[in-house]
Design a protein around this motif. Sequence first.
Motif, short mmCIF file in Angstrom:
data_model
loop_
_atom_site.label_atom_id
_atom_site.label_comp_id
_atom_site.label_asym_id
_atom_site.label_seq_id
_atom_site.Cartn_x
_atom_site.Cartn_y
_atom_site.Cartn_z
N TYR A 69 25.16 32.88 -1.94
CA TYR A 69 25.29 31.82 -0.95
C TYR A 69 26.08 30.63 -1.48
N ASP A 70 27.01 30.91 -2.33
CA ASP A 70 27.81 29.82 -2.86
C ASP A 70 28.93 29.50 -1.88
N PRO A 71 28.89 28.32 -1.29
CA PRO A 71 29.90 27.99 -0.29
C PRO A 71 31.32 28.03 -0.87
N ALA A 72 31.44 27.84 -2.16
CA ALA A 72 32.76 27.85 -2.77
C ALA A 72 33.37 29.24 -2.78
N ALA A 73 32.50 30.24 -2.66
CA ALA A 73 32.97 31.61 -2.73
C ALA A 73 33.32 32.14 -1.35
N TRP A 74 33.83 31.27 -0.52
CA TRP A 74 34.15 31.67 0.85
C TRP A 74 35.20 32.77 0.86
N LYS A 75 34.86 33.89 1.39
CA LYS A 75 35.85 34.96 1.49
C LYS A 75 35.57 35.85 2.69
N TYR A 76 34.57 35.48 3.47
CA TYR A 76 34.18 36.37 4.55
C TYR A 76 34.90 36.04 5.85
N VAL A 77 35.12 37.05 6.63
CA VAL A 77 35.57 36.80 7.99
C VAL A 77 34.49 37.31 8.92
N ALA A 78 34.44 36.71 10.07
CA ALA A 78 33.45 37.15 11.04
C ALA A 78 33.75 38.58 11.46
N LYS A 79 32.71 39.32 11.69
CA LYS A 79 32.89 40.68 12.15
C LYS A 79 31.72 41.02 13.06
N GLY A 80 31.85 42.05 13.82
CA GLY A 80 30.70 42.42 14.64
C GLY A 80 31.08 43.10 15.92
N THR A 81 30.09 43.24 16.73
CA THR A 81 30.22 44.06 17.91
C THR A 81 31.03 43.42 19.02
N CYS A 82 31.30 42.11 18.91
CA CYS A 82 31.95 41.47 20.05
C CYS A 82 33.42 41.82 20.15
N GLU A 83 33.91 42.65 19.25
CA GLU A 83 35.30 43.06 19.35
C GLU A 83 35.54 43.93 20.58
N THR A 84 34.47 44.38 21.20
CA THR A 84 34.63 45.17 22.42
C THR A 84 34.76 44.27 23.64
N ILE A 85 34.66 42.97 23.45
CA ILE A 85 34.66 42.07 24.59
C ILE A 85 36.06 41.50 24.82
N PHE B 55 18.10 33.30 15.57
CA PHE B 55 19.43 33.52 16.15
C PHE B 55 19.93 34.94 15.85
N PRO B 56 19.17 35.97 16.24
CA PRO B 56 19.55 37.34 15.87
C PRO B 56 20.87 37.80 16.49
N VAL B 57 21.16 37.37 17.70
CA VAL B 57 22.40 37.82 18.35
C VAL B 57 23.61 37.10 17.74
N THR B 58 23.43 35.82 17.45
CA THR B 58 24.49 35.08 16.77
C THR B 58 24.83 35.79 15.46
N GLN B 59 23.78 36.21 14.75
CA GLN B 59 23.96 36.91 13.47
C GLN B 59 24.69 38.24 13.69
N GLN B 60 24.28 38.94 14.73
CA GLN B 60 24.88 40.24 15.02
C GLN B 60 26.37 40.10 15.36
N ILE B 61 26.71 39.05 16.08
CA ILE B 61 28.10 38.87 16.51
C ILE B 61 29.01 38.59 15.32
N VAL B 62 28.58 37.75 14.40
CA VAL B 62 29.47 37.40 13.28
C VAL B 62 29.29 38.31 12.07
N GLY B 63 28.19 39.05 12.02
CA GLY B 63 27.92 39.90 10.87
C GLY B 63 27.06 39.17 9.84
N ASP B 64 26.36 39.94 9.03
CA ASP B 64 25.40 39.37 8.07
C ASP B 64 26.05 38.43 7.06
N ASP B 65 27.19 38.84 6.52
CA ASP B 65 27.82 38.06 5.45
C ASP B 65 28.27 36.69 5.96
N PHE B 66 28.95 36.72 7.09
CA PHE B 66 29.41 35.48 7.69
C PHE B 66 28.23 34.58 8.03
N PHE B 67 27.18 35.20 8.58
CA PHE B 67 26.01 34.43 8.99
C PHE B 67 25.35 33.75 7.79
#
Lengths: 98, 260
Positions: A69-85, B55-67
């Motif tokens: 959880y080190d904020p300095a190690a930012w390397k993530y991009v959001a991902k998830g199921t909403c790509e179908t929207i 906020f389980p759906v918020t977590q699901q949308i962005v993924g665990d790492d991002f959350f």
Amino acid sequence: MMTVKTNVAGISLAGSLATALALLSGPASAGPAPAQPTMDKCYGVSLKAQNDCAAGAGTSCAGTSKADYDPAAWKYVAKGTCETISTPKGMGSLKAKS
Amino acid sequence: MYAALQRDFAEALTDPGRAVPKDIAACHADDAARRFSIYRNNVAVALIDALAARFPVTQQIVGDDFFKILAHLFIAAHPPASPLMMFYGEDFPGFIASFEAAKDIAYLPDIARLEAARTRAYHAEDAAPLDAAVLRAIEAKDLGDVRFSLHPSVEIIASAYPIVTILAMHMGGIPLAEITDWQSEDALVSRPYLDVDIRCLPPGSAAFLHALSGGHTLAQAVEYAVAAHSDFDLGINLALLFNAGLVTSLSIVSPEDMSP
């Protein structure tokens, strides 16, 4: 003596009341299904998201606070199921701006 | 002395940059820092878990790492102000809205608002919804003067995005699919009985319910609703009030009664 209001903003109150009563009494209600009353309040079975304390969470002793959880190690991009929207701007894309 | 130690301890817990409080000791000198870091980690993990639970759906949308990153930054900026963990994260939706890397997911703050409202509704005071039979007893001429008391759990989350559909898809209420009909949805959150109910409101309903909960008469609420949306349908909305168990009491106050 006030005049009796029968219309508000062009809407007939009597007509609306009749519509509402028909919707409420009809077997095939056009409105949403009535909620089923449940009477027992049961303790100890609440869902994870709905309980009253977070006891138990985080009781693992990973001991890596500086690494995880080190904020300095930012390397993530959001991902998830909403790509179908799809959106007005095209399909959802969750690539965070770099 | 204890007050100072406790303050140092608490502050060092949430700030990994700070040194371990000097009064913390272990059998081996270099163990103190390592053991204190376990404590620090547990605090962070517990708070992140509390947010993930709310906020389980918020977590699901962005993924665990991002959350996890999002939650960790939030915790640093908004440490808990109350020991009631079920309400931790009231400021989380606003924090998400200001979070640059989440800006591409424009609807995410509204989803988080909806999830926060869901928890509040769950913990709202119990109240028995009024049976629709009382509506039958009202004469049409009195209808405009009726005031309704709405259930304490009722909240409306208005959005420019189809948040009810998105939430339902992620919670398994409806199958996950492409949303081709992308339009704004106002969510009604209520808990008439034991389960939280989230539904999409028809046009003008949000303004109608806001006016009713603000103590306005039905006639006034209709005027607000029609002003907000010309397609407002009073019949459907009256049925909704009782179908969804939103009304706990009502009174008829004629204009004559209100004048001295």
